[in-house]
Design an enzyme around this catalytic site. Structure first.
Site, mmCIF file in Angstrom:
data_model
loop_
_atom_site.group_PDB
_atom_site.id
_atom_site.type_symbol
_atom_site.label_atom_id
_atom_site.label_comp_id
_atom_site.label_asym_id
_atom_site.label_seq_id
_atom_site.Cartn_x
_atom_site.Cartn_y
_atom_site.Cartn_z
ATOM 1 C CE LYS A 11 -4.045 -2.182 2.191
ATOM 2 N NZ LYS A 11 -5.082 -2.073 3.253
ATOM 3 C CE1 TYR A 51 -9.417 -3.530 0.306
ATOM 4 C CE2 TYR A 51 -8.499 -1.593 -0.757
ATOM 5 C CZ TYR A 51 -8.338 -2.717 0.032
ATOM 6 O OH TYR A 51 -7.105 -3.029 0.555
ATOM 7 C CG ASN A 114 -3.856 -1.923 6.757
ATOM 8 O OD1 ASN A 114 -3.702 -1.640 5.575
ATOM 9 N ND2 ASN A 114 -4.913 -2.584 7.198
ATOM 10 C CG HIS A 117 -5.364 -6.285 -0.374
ATOM 11 N ND1 HIS A 117 -6.580 -6.423 0.244
ATOM 12 C CD2 HIS A 117 -5.361 -7.185 -1.403
ATOM 13 C CE1 HIS A 117 -7.286 -7.346 -0.391
ATOM 14 N NE2 HIS A 117 -6.568 -7.817 -1.400
ATOM 15 C CD GLU A 128 -8.759 -9.439 -3.566
ATOM 16 O OE1 GLU A 128 -7.593 -9.792 -3.301
ATOM 17 O OE2 GLU A 128 -9.583 -9.083 -2.688
HETATM 18 P P1 RTP Z 1 -7.168 -5.732 3.210
HETATM 19 O O1 RTP Z 1 -8.462 -6.104 2.508
HETATM 20 O O2 RTP Z 1 -6.679 -4.363 2.820
HETATM 21 O O3 RTP Z 1 -6.135 -6.800 3.045
HETATM 22 O O4 RTP Z 1 -7.428 -5.657 4.783
HETATM 23 P P2 RTP Z 1 -8.181 -6.726 5.676
HETATM 24 O O5 RTP Z 1 -8.692 -7.857 4.841
HETATM 25 O O6 RTP Z 1 -7.278 -7.062 6.796
HETATM 26 O O7 RTP Z 1 -9.397 -5.866 6.243
HETATM 27 P P3 RTP Z 1 -10.816 -5.557 5.548
HETATM 28 O O8 RTP Z 1 -11.863 -5.855 6.549
HETATM 29 O O9 RTP Z 1 -10.916 -6.211 4.202
HETATM 30 O O10 RTP Z 1 -10.769 -3.974 5.378
HETATM 31 C C1 RTP Z 1 -10.124 -3.365 4.276
HETATM 32 C C2 RTP Z 1 -9.328 -2.176 4.762
HETATM 33 O O11 RTP Z 1 -10.234 -1.194 5.263
HETATM 34 C C3 RTP Z 1 -9.648 -0.546 6.384
HETATM 35 N N1 RTP Z 1 -10.497 -0.715 7.550
HETATM 36 N N2 RTP Z 1 -10.741 0.238 8.380
HETATM 37 N N3 RTP Z 1 -11.723 1.767 10.558
HETATM 38 C C4 RTP Z 1 -12.043 0.500 10.468
HETATM 39 O O12 RTP Z 1 -12.738 -0.076 11.284
HETATM 40 C C5 RTP Z 1 -11.532 -0.261 9.336
HETATM 41 N N4 RTP Z 1 -11.790 -1.521 9.094
HETATM 42 C C6 RTP Z 1 -11.120 -1.809 7.955
HETATM 43 C C7 RTP Z 1 -8.312 -1.161 6.642
HETATM 44 O O13 RTP Z 1 -7.308 -0.322 6.102
HETATM 45 C C8 RTP Z 1 -8.380 -2.486 5.922
HETATM 46 O O14 RTP Z 1 -7.107 -2.899 5.493
HETATM 47 MG MG MG Z 2 -9.827 -7.535 3.100
#
Ligand code: RTP
Ligand code: MG
Length: 135
Positions: A11, A51, A114, A117, A128
């Protein structure tokens, strides 16, 4: 164990802090092979489409703004159990909750910024990978 592919994105925060090489090393040292890679700046439409599953979530606008804030490096990783292995290497979404030795623990600065991804299932990985590497 089947050989799988998963989609990984380094990222904008991690690109900005010169961590591309260090993060790619984590994948390679864990036995994942980089089989495709591109550096690019995502348009708003590309980030929103990528997303799309989160479009009703309160953090969606921030997520899209962050993902378009600078260049990213998109790669396809291949190896045994690649989807699960990559998620384990990444660590928890919130770096405060990420285990020691994970990419997010070491390189992320916040739940938004973070570092990486990774696809969350083989089905997501197929979608994806096709999104960024059509054909
Ligand atoms: P990613 O898709 O980016 O790999 O991250 P992830 O699976 O660990 O988390 P996901 O639930 O898919 O969420 C995508 C991205 O959205 C942001 N996020 N912010 N503020 C919040 O509660 C929150 N929750 C998610 C994060 O940057 C996350 O990587
Ligand atoms: Mg995710």
């Amino acid at each position: 164990m089947a050989i799988e592919r998963t989609l990984s994105i380094i990222k904008p925060d991690a690109v900005a802090k010169n961590a591309i090489g260090a993060i790619l090393s984590r994948f390679e040292q864990a036995g994942l092979k980089v089989v495709a890679m591109q550096m690019k700046s995502l348009s708003k439409e590309e980030a929103e489409g990528f997303y799309a599953e989160h479009k009703e979530r309160p953090f969606f606008a921030d997520l899209v703004a962050f993902m378009t804030s600078g260049p990213v490096v998109v790669q396809v990783l291949e190896g045994e159990n690649a989807v699960r292995l990559n998620r384990d290497l990444m660590g928890a979404t919130n770096p405060k909750e990420a285990a020691e030795g994970t990419i997010r623990r070491d390189f992320a600065t916040s739940i938004d910024a973070n570092a990486v991804h990774g696809s969350d299932s083989p089905e997501s990985a197929a979608r994806e990978i096709a999104y960024f590497f059509p054909g």
